[in-house]
Design an enzyme around this catalytic site. Structure first.
Site, short mmCIF file in Angstrom:
data_model
loop_
_atom_site.label_atom_id
_atom_site.label_comp_id
_atom_site.label_asym_id
_atom_site.label_seq_id
_atom_site.Cartn_x
_atom_site.Cartn_y
_atom_site.Cartn_z
N HIS A 3 0.82 -1.21 0.00
CA HIS A 3 0.00 0.00 0.00
C HIS A 3 0.86 1.27 0.00
O HIS A 3 0.37 2.34 -0.36
CB HIS A 3 -1.00 -0.01 1.17
CG HIS A 3 -0.43 0.37 2.50
ND1 HIS A 3 -0.08 -0.57 3.44
CD2 HIS A 3 -0.16 1.57 3.07
CE1 HIS A 3 0.37 0.04 4.53
NE2 HIS A 3 0.33 1.34 4.33
N ASP A 5 0.19 -7.49 1.70
CA ASP A 5 0.59 -6.08 1.78
C ASP A 5 2.11 -5.93 1.78
O ASP A 5 2.67 -5.11 2.52
CB ASP A 5 -0.01 -5.40 3.03
CG ASP A 5 0.06 -3.88 2.94
OD1 ASP A 5 0.13 -3.36 1.81
OD2 ASP A 5 0.07 -3.21 3.99
N SER A 16 4.60 2.61 7.93
CA SER A 16 4.26 1.47 7.09
C SER A 16 5.44 1.03 6.23
O SER A 16 6.07 1.85 5.56
CB SER A 16 3.08 1.81 6.18
OG SER A 16 1.91 1.99 6.93
N LEU A 54 -7.77 -21.93 -0.66
CA LEU A 54 -8.81 -22.85 -0.22
C LEU A 54 -10.19 -22.20 -0.26
O LEU A 54 -11.16 -22.84 -0.62
CB LEU A 54 -8.53 -23.32 1.21
CG LEU A 54 -7.36 -24.27 1.44
CD1 LEU A 54 -7.29 -24.65 2.92
CD2 LEU A 54 -7.49 -25.51 0.58
N GLY A 55 -10.25 -20.94 0.13
CA GLY A 55 -11.55 -20.28 0.24
C GLY A 55 -12.14 -20.42 1.63
O GLY A 55 -13.36 -20.54 1.79
N VAL A 56 -11.26 -20.41 2.64
CA VAL A 56 -11.70 -20.53 4.03
C VAL A 56 -11.10 -19.38 4.83
O VAL A 56 -9.90 -19.13 4.74
CB VAL A 56 -11.21 -21.87 4.66
CG1 VAL A 56 -11.72 -21.99 6.09
CG2 VAL A 56 -11.66 -23.05 3.84
#
Length: 280
Positions: free
Chosen positions: A20, A50, A126, A178-180
């Site tokens: 970012h 990030d 950052s 995985l999508g978890v």
């Protein structure tokens, strides 16, 4: 343009910072502590963690070493170095407040395995390093909660090492998913013995993304993810590192807790085909 901090990780001028901080910039420069301003080019960035890797147009530079963030303990002294609000080379000290946190990135993706500290961070910190008492980099400072005091977050060095190796080699991070959305939970010794699971923490499924490999394989909320193949999973970072390239079939072993009181949970071997993480 935006500004932030970074850390040189090789003598030939490779710099680790936040994705970012880089944003969509096409022209970048780095101001070193000795006063030199050196042009930088983007090697690659990974919004999902990030992190971004830059290369400076100079060599023979002093550099920092990425350490083993897995050895961090809650209460351990850590130090953040950066340029908060433009004040160059500012050092702030604090302690590790928690490990294994999850943090939602600006693109709403979940960054997992985050280090929480009470180090005072401000805009401009950052991308700067979080170091231990020996000066070894254990994290990359990434976020604060505006309005809160002494709650700061850093991406662990172990994650950064993996991302850097991918960006070095490919310019982007090759990643199956995985999508978890998972939550780290401590594991009782009796559970470890019963299931041959030697990790102190396990990944508890909280949300399943519809149509994802996890959903197609039959993973349900509150399943505990234990093994990919025969390798135990002790963290969400390890899931990412263990997942093979997209299109590969794997076996995921999960513990499904009992649905009614007085019954036993069950161990399931689920067949799953990995898929590429959808692009933002």
């Amino acid at each position: 343009g935006s500004s932030g901090s970074g850390v040189i990780i090789t003598p030939d001028g490779y710099v680790l910072t936040n994705a970012h901080v880089v944003g969509e910039a096409t022209k970048m420069s780095a101001l070193l502590t000795d006063g030199r301003s050196i042009e930088a080019r983007l090697i690659g960035k990974d919004v999902a963690t990030d992190l971004a890797l830059l290369q400076l147009g100079a060599g023979g530079l002093p550099y920092a070493t990425l350490g083993d963030s897995d050895k961090l303990l809650v209460g351990q002294l850590v130090i953040a170095i950066g340029n908060p609000l433009g004040f160059q080379s500012t050092v702030s000290a604090g302690v590790v407040s928690a490990v294994g946190r999850s943090l939602r990135a600006k693109d709403q993706r979940l960054i997992e395995g985050i280090i929480q500290t009470d180090v005072a961070l401000n805009p401009g910190n950052s991308g700067g390093p979080l170091v231990d008492s020996k000066g070894i980099v254990v994290g990359i400072n990434t976020a604060i909660i505006m309005g809160a005091q002494n709650i700061s977050f850093s991406v662990p060095a172990k994650t950064a090492q993996w991302v850097v190796s991918e960006l070095f080699a490919h310019g982007h991070v090759r990643r199956s998913y995985l999508g978890v959305n998972c939550e780290m939970r401590p594991v009782h010794r009796s559970f470890q013995r019963q299931h041959g699971f030697d990790k102190p923490h396990a990944c508890l499924a909280r949300q399943i993304v519809p149509g994802s490999p996890a959903a197609l394989a039959g993973i349900q909320p509150f399943d505990v993810l234990l093994f990919i193949g025969d390798t135990p999973i002790g963290s969400t970072d390890e899931i990412q590192q263990l997942l093979p390239l997209p299109g590969t079939q794997i076996t995921l072993r999960v513990f499904r807790p009992p649905t009614t009181p007085g019954t036993q949970g069950k161990l399931l071997n689920l067949s799953l085909t990995t898929a590429a993480r959808p692009r933002a």
